[in-house]
Design a protein around this motif. Structure first.
Motif, mmCIF file in Angstrom:
data_model
loop_
_atom_site.group_PDB
_atom_site.id
_atom_site.type_symbol
_atom_site.label_atom_id
_atom_site.label_comp_id
_atom_site.label_asym_id
_atom_site.label_seq_id
_atom_site.Cartn_x
_atom_site.Cartn_y
_atom_site.Cartn_z
ATOM 1 N N LYS A 1 0.807 -1.216 0.000
ATOM 2 C CA LYS A 1 0.000 0.000 0.000
ATOM 3 C C LYS A 1 0.845 1.274 0.000
ATOM 4 N N LEU A 2 1.813 1.360 0.881
ATOM 5 C CA LEU A 2 2.618 2.572 0.999
ATOM 6 C C LEU A 2 3.415 2.847 -0.286
ATOM 7 N N ILE A 3 4.063 1.822 -0.813
ATOM 8 C CA ILE A 3 4.903 1.996 -2.005
ATOM 9 C C ILE A 3 4.051 2.222 -3.247
ATOM 10 N N ALA A 4 3.028 1.383 -3.433
ATOM 11 C CA ALA A 4 2.185 1.496 -4.628
ATOM 12 C C ALA A 4 1.443 2.834 -4.668
ATOM 13 N N THR A 5 1.012 3.316 -3.522
ATOM 14 C CA THR A 5 0.309 4.595 -3.488
ATOM 15 C C THR A 5 1.243 5.738 -3.884
ATOM 16 N N LYS A 6 2.486 5.679 -3.439
ATOM 17 C CA LYS A 6 3.439 6.724 -3.825
ATOM 18 C C LYS A 6 3.782 6.657 -5.303
ATOM 19 N N LEU A 7 3.907 5.439 -5.845
ATOM 20 C CA LEU A 7 4.290 5.296 -7.255
ATOM 21 C C LEU A 7 3.120 5.484 -8.221
ATOM 22 N N TRP A 8 1.992 4.867 -7.921
ATOM 23 C CA TRP A 8 0.872 4.816 -8.865
ATOM 24 C C TRP A 8 -0.358 5.579 -8.403
ATOM 25 N N GLY A 9 -0.386 6.000 -7.158
ATOM 26 C CA GLY A 9 -1.558 6.679 -6.630
ATOM 27 C C GLY A 9 -2.570 5.731 -6.027
ATOM 28 N N LYS A 10 -2.344 4.443 -6.164
ATOM 29 C CA LYS A 10 -3.246 3.428 -5.596
ATOM 30 C C LYS A 10 -2.552 2.075 -5.649
ATOM 31 N N VAL A 11 -3.118 1.124 -4.922
ATOM 32 C CA VAL A 11 -2.654 -0.258 -5.019
ATOM 33 C C VAL A 11 -3.238 -0.825 -6.306
ATOM 34 N N LEU A 12 -2.376 -1.453 -7.101
ATOM 35 C CA LEU A 12 -2.824 -2.006 -8.382
ATOM 36 C C LEU A 12 -3.510 -3.338 -8.123
ATOM 37 N N PHE A 13 -4.829 -3.351 -8.231
ATOM 38 C CA PHE A 13 -5.615 -4.530 -7.889
ATOM 39 C C PHE A 13 -6.483 -4.927 -9.078
ATOM 40 N N GLY A 14 -6.593 -6.213 -9.335
ATOM 41 C CA GLY A 14 -7.446 -6.716 -10.398
ATOM 42 C C GLY A 14 -6.675 -7.606 -11.351
ATOM 43 N N PRO A 15 -7.400 -8.351 -12.178
ATOM 44 C CA PRO A 15 -6.744 -9.311 -13.073
ATOM 45 C C PRO A 15 -5.814 -8.662 -14.095
ATOM 46 N N GLU A 16 -6.162 -7.471 -14.580
ATOM 47 C CA GLU A 16 -5.303 -6.829 -15.577
ATOM 48 C C GLU A 16 -3.974 -6.414 -14.953
ATOM 49 N N TYR A 17 -3.992 -5.984 -13.690
ATOM 50 C CA TYR A 17 -2.748 -5.623 -13.019
ATOM 51 C C TYR A 17 -1.951 -6.859 -12.628
ATOM 52 N N PHE A 18 -2.651 -7.948 -12.290
ATOM 53 C CA PHE A 18 -1.927 -9.183 -11.994
ATOM 54 C C PHE A 18 -1.225 -9.692 -13.244
ATOM 55 N N ALA A 19 -1.877 -9.592 -14.396
ATOM 56 C CA ALA A 19 -1.241 -10.007 -15.651
ATOM 57 C C ALA A 19 -0.008 -9.149 -15.920
ATOM 58 N N LEU A 20 -0.106 -7.849 -15.649
ATOM 59 C CA LEU A 20 1.044 -6.962 -15.818
ATOM 60 C C LEU A 20 2.155 -7.334 -14.839
ATOM 61 N N TYR A 21 1.797 -7.631 -13.597
ATOM 62 C CA TYR A 21 2.771 -8.050 -12.585
ATOM 63 C C TYR A 21 3.449 -9.346 -13.016
ATOM 64 N N LEU A 22 2.663 -10.313 -13.466
ATOM 65 C CA LEU A 22 3.205 -11.603 -13.894
ATOM 66 C C LEU A 22 4.157 -11.428 -15.069
ATOM 67 N N ALA A 23 3.764 -10.626 -16.048
ATOM 68 C CA ALA A 23 4.628 -10.373 -17.200
ATOM 69 C C ALA A 23 5.914 -9.670 -16.768
ATOM 70 N N THR A 24 5.801 -8.720 -15.851
ATOM 71 C CA THR A 24 6.973 -8.004 -15.360
ATOM 72 C C THR A 24 7.920 -8.952 -14.635
#
Length: 141
Positions: A85-108
């Motif tokens: 929460k702390l890191i994602a909010t500073k970088l992206w403005g929110k926690v990246l949640f959902g299947p599309e973000y998980f796919a991005l995380y997995l690819a990364t």
């Protein structure tokens, strides 16, 4: 199939929202142990399961197996960037949640693990340096 079924049901939100520890303890772990024990018994008894053997020796799974250590190394820090929460909010403005973000995380994770494996772990100069340091450290003992 049961393991994949549990994952699919949880991804589709068809399993009640309960403790992950409860799902692992009651469903996932017993099914995984049944799978491992069955594979072990078949191996000890000399029984060959052509479907399982073909699946586990497929090029994709062998490739993923070769990346397993780099995946282990990079998944934690990258998970912090996406989900803490702390890191994602500073970088992206929110926690990246959902299947599309998980796919991005997995690819990364996969791309980062491949780069780490190709350009660092399999690098001859890094291997030579590491061997030299191990020999130096072991000479002290």
């Amino acid at each position: 199939l049961g393991l994949f079924g549990i994952l699919a049901l949880r991804a589709a939100n068809l399993v009640p929202d309960c403790s992950d520890l409860l799902v692992r303890g009651v469903l996932f772990t017993p099914l995984f142990l049944k799978f491992v024990m069955g594979a072990h018994r078949n191996t000890v008894n000399g029984v060959s399961d052509p479907i399982l053997s073909k699946f586990l020796s497929s090029k994709a799974l062998v490739w993923l197996g070769g990346l397993s250590f780099p995946i282990y190394i990079v998944h934690g820090p990258l998970g912090q960037v996406f989900y803490k929460k702390l890191i994602a909010t500073k970088l992206w403005g929110k926690v990246l949640f959902g299947p599309e973000y998980f796919a991005l995380y997995l690819a990364t994770v996969l791309v980062s693990a491949y780069v780490l494996n190709t350009f660092f772990l399999q690098n001859k100069a890094v291997g030579a340096w590491s061997k030299k340091k191990v020999e130096q450290l072991s000479s002290w003992m």
